[in-house]
Design an enzyme around this catalytic site. Structure first.
Site, mmCIF file in Angstrom:
data_model
loop_
_atom_site.group_PDB
_atom_site.id
_atom_site.type_symbol
_atom_site.label_atom_id
_atom_site.label_comp_id
_atom_site.label_asym_id
_atom_site.label_seq_id
_atom_site.Cartn_x
_atom_site.Cartn_y
_atom_site.Cartn_z
ATOM 1 N N ASP A 1 0.741 68.196 48.170
ATOM 2 C CA ASP A 1 -0.132 67.387 47.318
ATOM 3 C C ASP A 1 -1.194 68.316 46.736
ATOM 4 O OD1 ASP A 1 -1.642 65.298 46.235
ATOM 5 O OD2 ASP A 1 -2.434 64.622 48.153
ATOM 6 N N PHE B 1 -4.073 62.175 45.166
ATOM 7 C CA PHE B 1 -3.006 61.182 45.320
ATOM 8 C C PHE B 1 -1.737 61.594 44.579
ATOM 9 C CE2 PHE B 1 -7.071 58.672 45.251
ATOM 10 C CZ PHE B 1 -7.154 58.462 46.609
ATOM 11 N N HIS B 2 -1.261 62.821 44.853
ATOM 12 C CA HIS B 2 -0.034 63.312 44.230
ATOM 13 C C HIS B 2 1.002 63.740 45.278
ATOM 14 C CE1 HIS B 2 -2.596 64.692 40.501
ATOM 15 N NE2 HIS B 2 -2.449 63.375 40.565
ATOM 16 N N PRO B 3 1.344 62.909 46.256
ATOM 17 C CA PRO B 3 2.316 63.345 47.259
ATOM 18 C C PRO B 3 3.717 63.480 46.664
ATOM 19 C CG PRO B 3 1.846 61.022 47.540
ATOM 20 C CD PRO B 3 0.884 61.531 46.502
#
Length: 531
Positions: free
Chosen positions: A291, A466-468
């Site tokens: 992330d 919030f970029h998994p």
């Protein structure tokens, strides 16, 4: 009823897949969404992310495990739990990534995933407000527009970045993002443009498409070496639906690996630990989680307007509301960040590996009130982190959230980039273009100077964007979960089509790449159906 395709997850990928697969009226498609309808007031208003994130009505409200390199903090990990998924609660920034991102995917042996192959796919999906210019497409379903509010302090930051060698550019998304520009957004005349609006609502009238909300998938039913259908809970009842062609997981980088593990697909030792029979030992499921970690340095400023003053004033709030009501412009149209910049942390980097999200506001942490003084937050992140974590089930019960461990800053390279980013942020903030606003660093503060102190501060200030991605990665190696056509390795009639398939994260926000992955996946499904 039996269906040809069952799609799990109605987020950015699932909405597009439902649209494409149901075009043929003879093809029966079921779309399952654990969350509810996207009719919440704050979804449409862009600044409503303040009220949709950390709200169980629209967010799964996950938590990461306490992270030793983040001062042992656990972080709220937002994932959309509503029609539209994360596109209903995200920052709306339209960012493809960079050419090198996709050429790296292709170099790993994933044919057809290079930048040159994917650029036309991106363009086919886009509807840029200025037409087919600036490398964007026009006429697609995903609306792309410029910001509808301006801030003097952001213009000054852009000029300061130029003094430091980060030149102003018209737009990002041309293949090499090096430079400073205002982000384009997925909005339409000041209203959030989610995947639901783009892809799902226009086709809800199709009789061959069924959408079920409040439907939490609990297990895939596997017969032999193929998936037969999906078990789910809806309205308090347990149900099962068959898929005669394929099941498609579009539940995201947390949900898709969790469902695979619950179904007996994953690392055998993990499954046995929780009493789950191993249907297919696939060790990469849930691994490779990574992330973007943003380091939120903050500065007080003077003699210039920021959102802090406006949001803390009754008159300011009224003015913002009135402007939005009358014109669909102003601060209520803002994503969290409007201005971005890309640069290299050192000359050896092949392309920009750091990104700034510059915000005309400041607060202690997301969900807290804005500070009572004027301030800005130039957040910097490492675009290509080396640290890796995992998603692993804790229980055979689908209602129990999995263990989400990121291991942020566990890699020495990531700590080096964090320090470089903080030092470069200070250099920009000290440039002449910002001098008249008398910027004063208050987080982490000017006393923090050594590399070791800056590393510690990065861990104290760092938080997710919030970029998994990556937990069902595409590839040919032993830890790959899907092949280049997004088929789960070793199992028939099952694909994963969402951000979890990324072998390595893209440079920037991940919603547009996820939509592109879904379009590619839909084309593959339709091609394979024709034989």
């Amino acid at each position: 009823m039996d269906y040809d395709y069952v799609i799990v997850g109605a987020g950015s990928a699932g909405c597009l897949l439902a649209n494409r697969l149901s075009r043929d009226p003879g093809t029966r498609v079921l779309l399952l969404e654990a969350g509810g309808k996207d009719n919440y007031f704050w979804i449409d208003i862009p600044i409503g992310y303040l009220y949709t994130i950390a709200n169980p009505r629209t967010d799964w409200c996950y938590k990461t495990e306490p992270d030793p390199h983040l001062a042992n903090r656990a972080i709220h990990y937002a994932r959309g739990r509503v029609l539209g998924g994360c596109s209903s609660i995200n920052a709306m920034i339209h960012m493809r990534g960079q050419k090198q991102d996709y050429d790296h995917w292709a170099a790993l042996g994933n044919r057809g995933w290079s930048w040159d192959k994917l650029l036309p796919v991106f363009q086919s999906l886009e509807d840029y407000e200025h037409g087919a210019v600036d490398s964007y497409g026009a006429g697609g379903e995903m609306r792309v527009e410029d910001p509808r509010v301006q801030w003097e302090i952001l213009d000054a930051w852009r000029a300061a970045a130029a003094e430091c060698g980060i030149a102003p550019i018209r737009t990002f998304n041309t293949g090499d993002n090096t430079g400073c520009a205002y982000f384009q957004m997925n909005q339409k005349r000041g209203v959030r443009w989610s995947a639901t609006k783009a892809f799902l609502r226009p086709v809800l009238h199709r009789k061959n498409l069924t959408v079920v909300t409040g439907a939490h998938a609990t297990r895939l039913r596997i017969e032999g070496r193929a998936v037969a259908g999906v078990e789910f809970r809806a309205g308090g009842d347990s149900r099962y639906v068959k898929a005669s062609r394929e099941v498609i997981l579009a539940a995201g980088a947390i949900g898709s690996p969790q469902l695979l593990q619950l179904s007996g697909v994953g690392a055998g030792a993990l499954l046995q630990q929780h009493g789950i029979a191993v249907a297919h030992d696939l060790p990469g499921v849930g691994e490779n989680l990574h992330d973007h970690l943003q380091i939120r340095m903050q500065y007080k400023v003077s003699g210039v307007k920021t959102l802090n003053q406006m949001a803390n004033s009754l008159w300011g709030k009224a003015a913002m509301g009135l402007e939005y009501l009358l014109h669909r412009t102003g601060p209520l149209t803002m994503p969290p960040s409007q201005l971005g910049a890309f640069a290299r942390s050192d000359p050896a980097q092949p392309t920009a590996n750091m990104e700034w999200h510059v915000q005309p506001l400041s607060l202690d942490k997301f969900g807290d009130p804005l500070h009572p003084f004027p301030a800005i937050t130039p957040s910097v992140c490492n675009l290509r982190p080396a640290s890796r974590g995992w998603v692993r089930i804790r229980s055979p019960d689908a209602a129990v959230y999995p263990e989400i461990r990121l291991n942020y800053l566990s890699s020495p390279e990531d700590r080096l980039v964090a320090v470089a980013g903080m030092r470069e942020t200070r250099r920009i903030m000290a440039a002449r273009a910002l001098a008249k606003y008398r910027p004063e660093e208050f987080r982490p503060g000017p006393a923090v100077q050594s590399d070791k102190a800056l590393e510690q501060a990065a861990g104290e200030l760092g938080t997710t964007i919030f970029h998994p991605v990556g937990t069902c990665k595409m590839g040919q190696d032993a830890m790959a979960v899907v092949d280049e056509r997004l088929r789960v390795r070793g199992l028939g009639r099952l694909r994963v089509i969402d951000a979890s398939i990324m072998p390595r994260i893209t440079s920037g926000n991940t919603n547009a790449p996820t939509t592109m992955i879904a379009e590619r996946g839909a084309r593959m499904l339709l091609e394979d159906a024709l034989g």
